[in-house]
Scaffold this motif. Structure first.
Motif, PDB file in Angstrom:
ATOM      1  N   VAL A 159      73.790  65.871  61.060  1.00  0.00           N
ATOM      2  CA  VAL A 159      74.645  64.688  61.080  1.00  0.00           C
ATOM      3  C   VAL A 159      75.156  64.507  62.499  1.00  0.00           C
ATOM      4  CG1 VAL A 159      76.685  63.542  60.163  1.00  0.00           C
ATOM      5  CG2 VAL A 159      75.316  65.008  58.671  1.00  0.00           C
ATOM      6  N   ILE A 160      75.012  63.281  62.989  1.00  0.00           N
ATOM      7  CA  ILE A 160      75.469  62.919  64.330  1.00  0.00           C
ATOM      8  C   ILE A 160      76.607  61.921  64.195  1.00  0.00           C
ATOM      9  CG2 ILE A 160      74.849  61.666  66.436  1.00  0.00           C
ATOM     10  CD1 ILE A 160      71.929  62.683  65.937  1.00  0.00           C
ATOM     11  N   ASP A 161      77.740  62.200  64.817  1.00  0.00           N
ATOM     12  CA  ASP A 161      78.781  61.189  64.878  1.00  0.00           C
ATOM     13  C   ASP A 161      78.700  60.478  66.215  1.00  0.00           C
ATOM     14  OD1 ASP A 161      81.333  59.877  63.841  1.00  0.00           O
ATOM     15  OD2 ASP A 161      81.848  60.516  65.873  1.00  0.00           O
ATOM     16  N   ALA A 162      78.390  59.187  66.156  1.00  0.00           N
ATOM     17  CA  ALA A 162      78.304  58.369  67.367  1.00  0.00           C
ATOM     18  C   ALA A 162      79.416  57.341  67.407  1.00  0.00           C
ATOM     19  CB  ALA A 162      76.948  57.670  67.428  1.00  0.00           C
ATOM     20  N   SER A 163      80.458  57.557  66.601  1.00  0.00           N
ATOM     21  CA  SER A 163      81.547  56.588  66.522  1.00  0.00           C
ATOM     22  C   SER A 163      82.818  57.063  67.217  1.00  0.00           C
ATOM     23  CB  SER A 163      81.873  56.282  65.057  1.00  0.00           C
ATOM     24  OG  SER A 163      82.567  57.361  64.456  1.00  0.00           O
ATOM     25  N   GLY A 164      83.144  58.339  67.071  1.00  0.00           N
ATOM     26  CA  GLY A 164      84.399  58.867  67.601  1.00  0.00           C
ATOM     27  C   GLY A 164      85.590  58.590  66.715  1.00  0.00           C
ATOM     28  N   ALA A 165      85.378  57.913  65.585  1.00  0.00           N
ATOM     29  CA  ALA A 165      86.472  57.578  64.671  1.00  0.00           C
ATOM     30  C   ALA A 165      86.786  58.764  63.772  1.00  0.00           C
ATOM     31  CB  ALA A 165      86.094  56.370  63.822  1.00  0.00           C
ATOM     32  N   GLU A 166      88.074  59.066  63.613  1.00  0.00           N
ATOM     33  CA  GLU A 166      88.483  60.256  62.866  1.00  0.00           C
ATOM     34  C   GLU A 166      87.932  60.301  61.438  1.00  0.00           C
ATOM     35  OE1 GLU A 166      92.591  62.726  61.774  1.00  0.00           O
ATOM     36  OE2 GLU A 166      92.642  61.010  63.124  1.00  0.00           O
ATOM     37  N   PRO A 167      88.034  59.225  60.637  1.00  0.00           N
ATOM     38  CA  PRO A 167      87.476  59.299  59.276  1.00  0.00           C
ATOM     39  C   PRO A 167      85.966  59.534  59.269  1.00  0.00           C
ATOM     40  CG  PRO A 167      88.963  57.431  59.497  1.00  0.00           C
ATOM     41  CD  PRO A 167      88.722  57.942  60.880  1.00  0.00           C
ATOM     42  N   SER A 168      85.283  58.985  60.263  1.00  0.00           N
ATOM     43  CA  SER A 168      83.841  59.171  60.381  1.00  0.00           C
ATOM     44  C   SER A 168      83.501  60.627  60.672  1.00  0.00           C
ATOM     45  CB  SER A 168      83.291  58.262  61.486  1.00  0.00           C
ATOM     46  OG  SER A 168      81.925  58.521  61.718  1.00  0.00           O
ATOM     47  N   ILE A 169      84.253  61.223  61.581  1.00  0.00           N
ATOM     48  CA  ILE A 169      84.033  62.629  61.930  1.00  0.00           C
ATOM     49  C   ILE A 169      84.283  63.523  60.717  1.00  0.00           C
ATOM     50  CG2 ILE A 169      84.911  64.535  63.344  1.00  0.00           C
ATOM     51  CD1 ILE A 169      85.565  62.349  65.489  1.00  0.00           C
ATOM     52  N   GLN A 170      85.339  63.237  59.996  1.00  0.00           N
ATOM     53  CA  GLN A 170      85.654  64.034  58.816  1.00  0.00           C
ATOM     54  C   GLN A 170      84.551  63.918  57.759  1.00  0.00           C
ATOM     55  OE1 GLN A 170      89.386  62.133  58.053  1.00  0.00           O
ATOM     56  NE2 GLN A 170      90.583  63.627  59.241  1.00  0.00           N
ATOM     57  N   ALA A 171      84.096  62.697  57.507  1.00  0.00           N
ATOM     58  CA  ALA A 171      83.020  62.499  56.540  1.00  0.00           C
ATOM     59  C   ALA A 171      81.744  63.190  56.994  1.00  0.00           C
ATOM     60  CB  ALA A 171      82.767  61.007  56.330  1.00  0.00           C
ATOM     61  N   ALA A 172      81.483  63.163  58.302  1.00  0.00           N
ATOM     62  CA  ALA A 172      80.265  63.761  58.834  1.00  0.00           C
ATOM     63  C   ALA A 172      80.168  65.248  58.507  1.00  0.00           C
ATOM     64  CB  ALA A 172      80.206  63.550  60.355  1.00  0.00           C
ATOM     65  N   VAL A 173      81.279  65.964  58.646  1.00  0.00           N
ATOM     66  CA  VAL A 173      81.270  67.399  58.362  1.00  0.00           C
ATOM     67  C   VAL A 173      80.999  67.651  56.881  1.00  0.00           C
ATOM     68  CG1 VAL A 173      82.626  69.530  58.434  1.00  0.00           C
ATOM     69  CG2 VAL A 173      82.785  67.884  60.313  1.00  0.00           C
ATOM     70  N   HIS A 174      81.560  66.819  56.026  1.00  0.00           N
ATOM     71  CA  HIS A 174      81.308  66.966  54.593  1.00  0.00           C
ATOM     72  C   HIS A 174      79.862  66.622  54.224  1.00  0.00           C
ATOM     73  CE1 HIS A 174      85.404  67.896  53.470  1.00  0.00           C
ATOM     74  NE2 HIS A 174      85.860  66.826  54.114  1.00  0.00           N
ATOM     75  N   LEU A 175      79.213  65.847  55.059  1.00  0.00           N
ATOM     76  CA  LEU A 175      77.832  65.415  54.791  1.00  0.00           C
ATOM     77  C   LEU A 175      76.791  66.491  55.078  1.00  0.00           C
ATOM     78  CD1 LEU A 175      77.705  61.760  56.173  1.00  0.00           C
ATOM     79  CD2 LEU A 175      76.714  62.509  54.017  1.00  0.00           C
ATOM     80  N   VAL A 176      77.101  67.397  55.985  1.00  0.00           N
ATOM     81  CA  VAL A 176      76.106  68.385  56.424  1.00  0.00           C
ATOM     82  C   VAL A 176      75.839  69.399  55.310  1.00  0.00           C
ATOM     83  CG1 VAL A 176      75.513  70.068  58.208  1.00  0.00           C
ATOM     84  CG2 VAL A 176      76.986  68.126  58.769  1.00  0.00           C
ATOM     85  N   ARG A 177      74.589  69.732  55.106  1.00  0.00           N
ATOM     86  CA  ARG A 177      74.232  70.768  54.126  1.00  0.00           C
ATOM     87  C   ARG A 177      74.677  72.137  54.618  1.00  0.00           C
ATOM     88  NH1 ARG A 177      70.418  73.986  56.228  1.00  0.00           N
ATOM     89  NH2 ARG A 177      68.810  73.123  57.600  1.00  0.00           N
ATOM     90  N   ARG A 178      74.669  73.110  53.733  1.00  0.00           N
ATOM     91  CA  ARG A 178      74.963  74.490  54.132  1.00  0.00           C
ATOM     92  C   ARG A 178      73.940  74.938  55.187  1.00  0.00           C
ATOM     93  NH1 ARG A 178      75.912  74.697  48.547  1.00  0.00           N
ATOM     94  NH2 ARG A 178      73.751  75.337  48.157  1.00  0.00           N
ATOM     95  N   GLY A 179      74.442  75.459  56.297  1.00  0.00           N
ATOM     96  CA  GLY A 179      73.561  75.920  57.366  1.00  0.00           C
ATOM     97  C   GLY A 179      73.008  74.815  58.244  1.00  0.00           C
ATOM     98  N   GLY A 180      73.503  73.592  58.048  1.00  0.00           N
ATOM     99  CA  GLY A 180      73.016  72.462  58.821  1.00  0.00           C
ATOM    100  C   GLY A 180      73.694  72.334  60.172  1.00  0.00           C
ATOM    101  N   THR A 181      73.443  71.192  60.843  1.00  0.00           N
ATOM    102  CA  THR A 181      73.921  70.984  62.211  1.00  0.00           C
ATOM    103  C   THR A 181      74.732  69.702  62.310  1.00  0.00           C
ATOM    104  OG1 THR A 181      71.981  72.114  63.119  1.00  0.00           O
ATOM    105  CG2 THR A 181      73.220  70.708  64.619  1.00  0.00           C
TER     106      THR A 181
END
Length: 296
Positions: free
Chosen positions: A184-206
């Motif tokens: 998951v790449i965050d290209a927005s810099g927006a706090e809710p986007s960053i938070q959602a991005a971390v929840h989106l990554v699979r176990r052991g993902g990047t």
């Protein structure tokens, strides 16, 4: 201060020791020049040079001018079939290349890109070129997502006014990502986007942070730790990124021309910046003071 750092032009003069380019060559201009001697420079990470001289970054002026002086090894000669317009967009493409390199994407992986602005769109296109099987673009503006489907995204998601964890769950279900995305790449810099991005990554993902927003945010650190996510930052571009950007455009794998809304005269520069700020266009190119827009 003179603005501008996404540029291409025609060589008009060279120093006596220059061999890589000659007058008349059309070139893309990499706009940051490191010291070449520090630890980051010597290890190939010159984007981290503490003495970087980068265009339009105080105290250094930018490239929106009639003439610009650059080291020959930071100029990239354009093939005959690549236009100056495309060459000017090597800079944001190189940013996307570097971010996507940081994500270590391999063929068949699934990728989510948060944000469908120019850099987010380019990250999606590069991920697709790298062989990602699914590329999901996420944004709050439907028109940007509609464009993303023509530029590299295989799926899109219009972010909802729900919690970041719920948005992440909805994205996973909508795109069929199983337990989550490989990268998951965050290209927005927006706090809710960053938070959602971390929840989106699979176990052991990047997870890669490419967008810049507030200097400090609330971050889902438990999700990061519990899933053993590899988290990386990304800053500008480094060794080989501009060259890969050239190869992607030259080969037709990334069509940066689609990002260009229009080309305007130098005298219209202020209006162009204001129009981009309104968010209704993707990229407006500004012809230099020594040429006309129709000649670019």
């Amino acid at each position: 201060m003179v603005l501008g750092h996404e540029s291409a032009g025609t060589v008009v003069a060279v120093g006596s020791a220059v061999t890589a380019v000659k007058p008349g060559d059309r070139v893309a201009i990499e706009p940051g020049y490191p010291c070449r001697r520090c630890g980051p420079c010597m290890s190939g990470h010159y984007n981290l040079c503490p003495d970087m001289k980068f265009a339009a970054t105080p105290p250094y002026d930018g490239t929106l001018t009639g003439f610009w002086t650059a080291p020959e090894d930071f100029l990239y000669k354009l093939p005959d079939h690549v236009s100056l317009q495309e060459g000017a967009l090597f800079e944001p493409l190189a940013v996307g290349v570097h971010i996507t390199k940081q994500a270590s994407i391999t063929p068949g992986q699934t990728v989510v890109v948060m944000g469908a602005g120019p850099v987010g769109l380019l990250c999606a296109a590069v991920a697709k070129a790298y062989g990602a099987s699914k590329v999901v673009s996420v944004d709050i503006v439907q028109s940007k997502l509609d464009f993303a489907l023509t530029f590299g995204a295989t799926h899109t998601y219009l972010s909802q006014r729900v919690s970041p964890a719920d948005n992440a769950k909805n994205i996973i279900e909508a795109a069929g990502l199983g337990e989550g995305a490989d990268a998951v790449i965050d290209a927005s810099g927006a706090e809710p986007s960053i938070q959602a991005a971390v929840h989106l990554v699979r176990r052991g993902g990047t997870y890669v942070q490419g967008g810049m927003g507030k200097p400090d945010i609330t971050f889902p650190i438990v999700a990061l730790c519990a899933k053993e996510i590899t988290a990386k930052g990304s800053f500008r571009y480094s060794a080989g990124d501009y060259k890969l950007a050239l190869d992607l455009v030259s080969s037709g794998k990334v069509d940066v021309k689609k990002l260009i809304t229009k080309v305007v005269e130098f005298s219209q520069a202020e209006e162009a910046f204001n129009e981009v700020k309104e968010g209704q266009v993707i990229k407006i190119l500004i012809a230099g003071p020594n040429t006309k827009a129709e000649a670019v």
